[in-house]
Design an enzyme around this catalytic site. Structure first.
Site: not given
Length: 405
Positions: A122, A199, A202, A225, A363
């Site tokens: 991202h 990260d 997600q 999320k 993104c």
């Protein structure tokens, strides 16, 4: 408890509404998840019954708010199997956490050093590191992907060297749904003495990462999320690293003592939590984690995998439809295009039928450049979605194709 998707859907007020006269089919969960009533009630309860600033007051409301906020920190700690609760830093979200670490590494790096990113990232896990390179003169290297949207680990191995200081990858690709082999990526980086930031924005709505087992140095995610509120997230950092990093922002709460001659900083986690935080958001983040654990991540994973399999079968039966991201290890995200049709046009038509999908580059523009496409239609499924909603999506895509060709 037994998994009953219809009962679970009753926990989400927004799923009862209509869009353009049609029942809402919400398939944009990779952008943000919907909120159960338990999380909504938690926010309302805070503002209705004990709204006060935390850590600073001796009065009852402040103490109650502080206790609830720190209980949420404990919920995060236990959920991610973090050794110390002071290794949990509340942030404004994943982007904030990444920038905090990138800013902190400025003083540790110099020209000749190297940092490694993956081609699946991202923009939030690309741009802060490019800014770091501009400040320090370090070199940014990129782990390539293959046609299936999977990282090429043999190339990653070649990129690693004694000059590698930091590796940063996502746990799951927001654009393709690819689940990266982060345990292997972390192990390989540590063999070269490099730190690793993952990260997890997600990933954390689909799986339950064990951060001690992964031995990751930094892990970031966002509450929204995970069925929590926007504007709050979590940075995990190993205690040794967090003690090394300088504060990211100056202000109240992050200090030990202030004089005009010198300021000393508070210990962890307050060193990185300047100012009044998103108190209601932090407390509701804990409520969202508790809610997800009540359902159980084994059941969440199983249901979402079933939806992914079913949707993949149904969509690939549409002539001219191509799915991007076809790796074996994948979560419930399907990015696709139909030959000769712009993804935006498909998204617009299916919205008229009450179906929310995301269109564009998500993104993650370097991924789209790799495939030489302007973007994709992305349908992302959560544990509260159903096969009937998949059928509605497929019918809508077929209708869009008929109208646009």
């Amino acid at each position: 408890m037994a998994f009953n998707v219809q009962e679970i859907r009753n926990d989400f007020p927004i799923l009862q509404r209509e869009v353009n006269g049609k029942p809402l089919v919400y398939l944009d969960n990779a952008a943000t998840a919907q909120k159960p009533q338990a999380v909504i009630d938690c926010i309302v309860d805070y503002y209705s019954t004990y709204n006060a600033n935390i850590h600073r007051g001796v009065h009852t409301l402040s103490q109650e708010a502080t206790d609830a906020y720190e209980a949420a920190r404990k919920s995060v700690q236990e959920h991610f199997n973090i050794k110390h609760d002071h290794e949990v830093i509340f942030t404004a979200g994943t982007t904030h956490g990444i920038n905090l670490v990138a800013n902190g590494f400025t003083g540790f790096l110099s020209e000749g050093d190297e940092i490694i990113v993956s081609a699946l990232e991202h923009h939030s896990n690309i741009v802060p590191w490019q800014m770091l390179c501009e400040r320090t003169g370090v070199q940014l290297k990129v782990i390539p992907i293959d046609e299936k949207g999977v990282l090429v680990l043999s190339e990653y191995e070649k990129l690693l060297s004694e000059n590698t200081k930091l590796v940063f990858v996502n746990h799951i690709s927001n654009a393709l749904g690819t689940i990266n082999p982060i345990a292997k990526i972390i192990e390989m980086a540590h063999q070269q003495g490099a730190a690793v930031l993952v990260d997890g924005a997600q990933a954390c709505s689909h799986i339950k990462p064990d951060l001690q087992a992964l031995d990751v140095d930094f892990y970031v995610t966002s509450a929204h999320k995970m069925c929590g509120p926007t504007g709050v997230g979590m940075l995990y950092g190993k205690e040794t690293w967090l003690n090394k990093l300088p504060p990211y922002q100056g202000g109240g709460e992050m200090i030990a003592e202030v004089t005009f001659e010198k300021t000393t900083y508070a210990g962890l986690p307050h060193k990185f939590e300047a100012g009044t935080p998103n108190i209601a958001g932090g407390i509701a983040f804990g409520a969202a984690i508790d809610y997800l654990n009540t359902i159980g991540f084994d059941q969440i994973e199983a249901h979402e995998h079933e939806l992914l399999t079913y949707a993949t079968e149904q969509l690939t039966a549409i002539e001219g439809l191509k799915i991007y991201g076809t790796g074996v290890d994948k979560t419930s995200v399907i990015s696709f295009n139909i030959e000769g049709i712009h993804p935006y046009d498909i998204g617009t038509i299916v919205d008229k039928l009450g179906i929310a999908v995301r269109t564009g580059h998500h993104c993650a523009q370097p991924i789209m450049d790799y495939y030489k496409i302007p973007g994709t239609v992305r349908a992302s499924f959560a544990f509260y979605n159903t096969k009937e909603e998949v059928d509605a999506l497929v019918a809508a895509v077929k209708k869009a194709k008929t109208m646009l060709t």
